[in-house]
Design an enzyme around this catalytic site. Structure first.
Site, PDB file in Angstrom:
ATOM      1  N   SER A   1       0.834  -1.196   0.000  1.00  0.00           N
ATOM      2  CA  SER A   1       0.000   0.000   0.000  1.00  0.00           C
ATOM      3  C   SER A   1       0.879   1.261   0.000  1.00  0.00           C
ATOM      4  O   SER A   1       1.619   1.492  -0.952  1.00  0.00           O
ATOM      5  CB  SER A   1      -0.952  -0.035   1.196  1.00  0.00           C
ATOM      6  OG  SER A   1      -1.968   0.919   1.077  1.00  0.00           O
TER       7      SER A   1
ATOM      8  N   ASP B   1      -9.868  -4.967  -4.380  1.00  0.00           N
ATOM      9  CA  ASP B   1      -9.312  -3.943  -3.485  1.00  0.00           C
ATOM     10  C   ASP B   1     -10.203  -2.705  -3.508  1.00  0.00           C
ATOM     11  O   ASP B   1     -10.374  -2.074  -4.550  1.00  0.00           O
ATOM     12  CB  ASP B   1      -7.888  -3.590  -3.934  1.00  0.00           C
ATOM     13  CG  ASP B   1      -7.108  -2.810  -2.892  1.00  0.00           C
ATOM     14  OD1 ASP B   1      -7.735  -2.044  -2.127  1.00  0.00           O
ATOM     15  OD2 ASP B   1      -5.874  -2.961  -2.846  1.00  0.00           O
TER      16      ASP B   1
ATOM     17  N   HIS C   1      -7.776  -5.588  -0.077  1.00  0.00           N
ATOM     18  CA  HIS C   1      -6.574  -4.807   0.223  1.00  0.00           C
ATOM     19  C   HIS C   1      -5.714  -5.565   1.233  1.00  0.00           C
ATOM     20  O   HIS C   1      -5.693  -5.245   2.419  1.00  0.00           O
ATOM     21  CB  HIS C   1      -6.981  -3.437   0.770  1.00  0.00           C
ATOM     22  CG  HIS C   1      -5.855  -2.433   0.810  1.00  0.00           C
ATOM     23  ND1 HIS C   1      -5.237  -1.955  -0.328  1.00  0.00           N
ATOM     24  CD2 HIS C   1      -5.232  -1.828   1.860  1.00  0.00           C
ATOM     25  CE1 HIS C   1      -4.298  -1.086   0.022  1.00  0.00           C
ATOM     26  NE2 HIS C   1      -4.274  -1.000   1.334  1.00  0.00           N
TER      27      HIS C   1
END
Length: 226
Positions: free
Chosen positions: A120, A170, A202
């Site tokens: 991320s 996601d 995610h």
């Protein structure tokens, strides 16, 4: 952000499973609101494939402004737009570069024995920093992230192979960002491979860990070790 923040970059480390001096260094960069211990288990999962690798998962330099439980950030997020990602990643890049230099020096290694792995916001830092190191790292892996400043890739190196892994479900960083990253890297002459994983949100699942381990094992082949 001053380079003095580099003194704050520290986190859990794993020595080589072989017991020998490290021949590779894998630096794992966590996401927004997490910390180093959140991702060091990736290193444990890969130790069997990379017995001579040292692993470190540094904590990002800043605590979340509203978080009392220890979550950290590589840079602040308010607008959550592409310009903010680019400016934030650029600002903290010198801090991460200094940390990488110090870790490599401590282990008597150079960038040809370095891999950066990020999740991320950590993937944003992996791309921002890894693509601009004076000497190219052996490998870059981005999970569930995006490429900051994808339209401004002048001056990047083109020798580090890149793996992009992203969940198709996601809902934090939409998977089209992964496709855009691969296109921008390909246009810039960077070798990249993209895996969009069905049914994944995610996060990193076993499929992603396997892909990452195989990618690192290949990147740290006999011709890339010291």
């Amino acid at each position: 952000m001053s380079a003095s923040f580099s003194s704050l970059l520290d986190g859990p480390r794993l020595a080589p499973a072989s017991g020998n001096p490290a021949r590779q260094l894998v630096v794992i960069l966590h996401g927004y609101g997490a910390d180093g211990p959140d991702l060091i288990d990736l290193g444990r999962a890969w130790q069997g494939q990379l017995p001579d690798a040292a692993f470190v998962a540094p904590n990002a330099p800043e605590p979340l402004p509203f978080e009392a439980l220890g979550g950290r950030q590589w840079f602040a997020l308010q607008e959550r737009d592409l310009n903010e990602y680019r400016l934030g990643a650029q600002a903290v890049q010198p801090v991460l570069d200094r940390f990488l230099d110090d870790e490599l020096s401590r282990l008597s290694l150079d960038d040809s024995s370095l891999a950066l792995v990020g999740f991320s916001q950590g993937a944003m830092m992996t791309f921002q920093c890894g693509l601009r190191r004076p000497s190219p790292p052996a490998a870059l892996i981005g999970y569930s992230g995006l490429l900051p400043g994808a339209s401004q890739l002048d001056g990047i190196n083109t020798q580090s192979p890149v793996l992009i892994v992203h969940g198709q479900e996601d809902d934090v960083v939409a998977c089209y960002h992964a496709e855009a990253a691969q296109q921008a890297l390909d246009d810039a002459g960077v070798s990249s491979s993209l895996h969009l994983l069905s049914g994944l949100g995610h996060s990193i699942d076993e499929r992603g860990m396997v892909l990452g381990g195989r990618f690192l094992e290949k990147a740290f082949g006999p011709d890339r070790t010291t």
